[in-house]
Enzyme design. Structure first.
Site, short mmCIF file in Angstrom:
data_model
loop_
_atom_site.label_atom_id
_atom_site.label_comp_id
_atom_site.label_asym_id
_atom_site.label_seq_id
_atom_site.Cartn_x
_atom_site.Cartn_y
_atom_site.Cartn_z
N ILE A 20 15.04 2.45 1.13
CA ILE A 20 14.51 1.53 0.03
C ILE A 20 13.14 1.35 0.70
CG2 ILE A 20 16.56 0.67 -0.69
CD1 ILE A 20 16.28 -1.87 1.00
N ASP A 21 12.24 1.07 -0.29
CA ASP A 21 10.66 1.00 -0.03
C ASP A 21 10.56 -0.10 0.85
OD1 ASP A 21 10.51 3.06 -1.89
OD2 ASP A 21 9.84 1.64 -3.36
N LYS A 22 9.55 -0.05 1.55
CA LYS A 22 8.78 -1.15 2.34
C LYS A 22 8.99 -2.48 1.83
CE LYS A 22 4.99 -2.69 5.28
NZ LYS A 22 3.50 -2.29 5.72
N THR B 133 10.52 -3.47 -0.80
CA THR B 133 12.07 -3.86 -1.45
C THR B 133 12.85 -4.20 -0.57
OG1 THR B 133 11.34 -2.12 -3.14
CG2 THR B 133 13.77 -2.87 -2.73
N ARG C 70 10.83 1.34 -9.73
CA ARG C 70 9.22 1.18 -10.00
C ARG C 70 8.62 1.99 -10.98
NH1 ARG C 70 7.25 0.83 -4.15
NH2 ARG C 70 5.39 0.07 -4.96
#
Length: 308
Positions: A144-146, A148, A244
């Site tokens: 998962i994104d930094k 998020t 996103r």
């Protein structure tokens, strides 16, 4: 504490094609193992990939019923080092660990990031991690994104990694997110289906493009506010920045998203209000469905209270 790998001269895996007829083997294995295409090509070039007992090139087209055998050489050196970074480990056993990742923590090294990642923390806190994804990403099955927050599962051995990766490939695991969107979403629920690929104007970002990979996201409105909408998202595919990008695509980017959202943000946030709240998968050893959930972070809740 330093993670000890389960050392093997060669990790062997076997797959049977049941629903990917017509797909190239490098595309299939890059998804199934979360490898780069270049790494799969090297495995093929070195003779470590066979289809129906025969060594194949990376452009081999698969057919229904094909048996793929892959050998992965042992990783010799550990590039990432353990770091005493606090982790919220909500569950672990001999096979898996489920982590509630905080906002601001990068999952693994890359793109200028060389330390202070989730991987560095895992190496400190856990006894074992799978080695399939190499010395840079031990144990990492999905990301998962930094900026998020929320749940992701980590593999503690190679057999668990293969089992979890197959569930991701077959879309038999479930991941649900909650996000606060700009504006008021009219529909109570819906499905966003597009193609996502690299943004041709900015290669560091993703975008809806005609030549991208298929991306499908289901959404459901949880609550509407005067100028915002709290939504639940479910992933059918797992493209980079998928939620996103899709939120931006429908005209309702995520609050706090400085890459895909509005330039002028009302709230002082360090990242997007996107949280992976639920995770469900079949346990690799127990062979039963296990599910986990975690509440939204305090900074997210604070914004919702402000809106209420």
């Amino acid at each position: 504490m330093r993670t000890q790998y389960l050392r093997k001269k060669m990790m062997q895996m076997k797959f049977q094609i049941t629903n990917n007829d017509g797909l190239r083997i490098d595309v299939y294995l890059s998804k199934a193992l979360d490898f780069t295409r270049s790494r799969v090509k090297k495995l093929c070039d070195d003779g470590f990939v066979k289809v129906n007992g025969t060594v194949v090139k990376s452009n081999k087209v698969l057919k229904y019923g094909d048996i793929i055998e892959v050998e992965i050489p042992e990783n010799k050196n550990l590039d990432a080092v353990p770091e005493d970074i606090p982790l919220d480990i909500i569950y672990q056993d001999d096979d898996v660990a489920v982590i509630n990742k905080p906002q601001g923590l990068t999952v693994h090294a890359g793109n200028g990031t060389h330390g202070s990642t989730l991987v560095n923390a895992l190496l400190y806190h856990l006894d074992n991690l799978s080695g399939i994804n190499g010395v840079i990403r031990p144990g990492i099955v999905h990301r998962i994104d930094k900026n998020t927050s929320g749940l992701l599962v980590v593999a503690k051995n190679d057999n668990a990694h293969v089992a979890l990766a197959k569930q991701l490939e077959d879309k038999t695991c479930s991941r649900k997110y909650v996000a606060l969107l700009e504006g008021v979403v009219k529909e109570d629920s819906g499905t966003i289906s597009t193609f996502i690929g690299r943004n041709p104007k900015d290669r560091t970002k993703m975008a809806v493009v005609s030549n991208g990979r298929d991306a499908v996201t289901d959404f459901k409105v949880i609550k509407r506010f005067a100028n915002y909408t709290l939504c639940e998202f479910s992933l059918r595919t797992g493209r980079t920045h998928q939620i996103r990008v899709h939120a931006k695509h429908i005209g309702h980017p995520i609050v706090g998203d400085k890459e895909y959202g509005f330039k002028n943000q009302k709230f002082k946030l360090d990242g997007q209000l996107l949280h992976a709240k639920e995770l469900k998968f079949v346990h690799p050893t127990l062979n039963k469905v296990v599910s986990f959930s975690c509440p939204i972070p305090d900074y997210f809740e604070k914004v919702l209270k402000t809106l209420k």
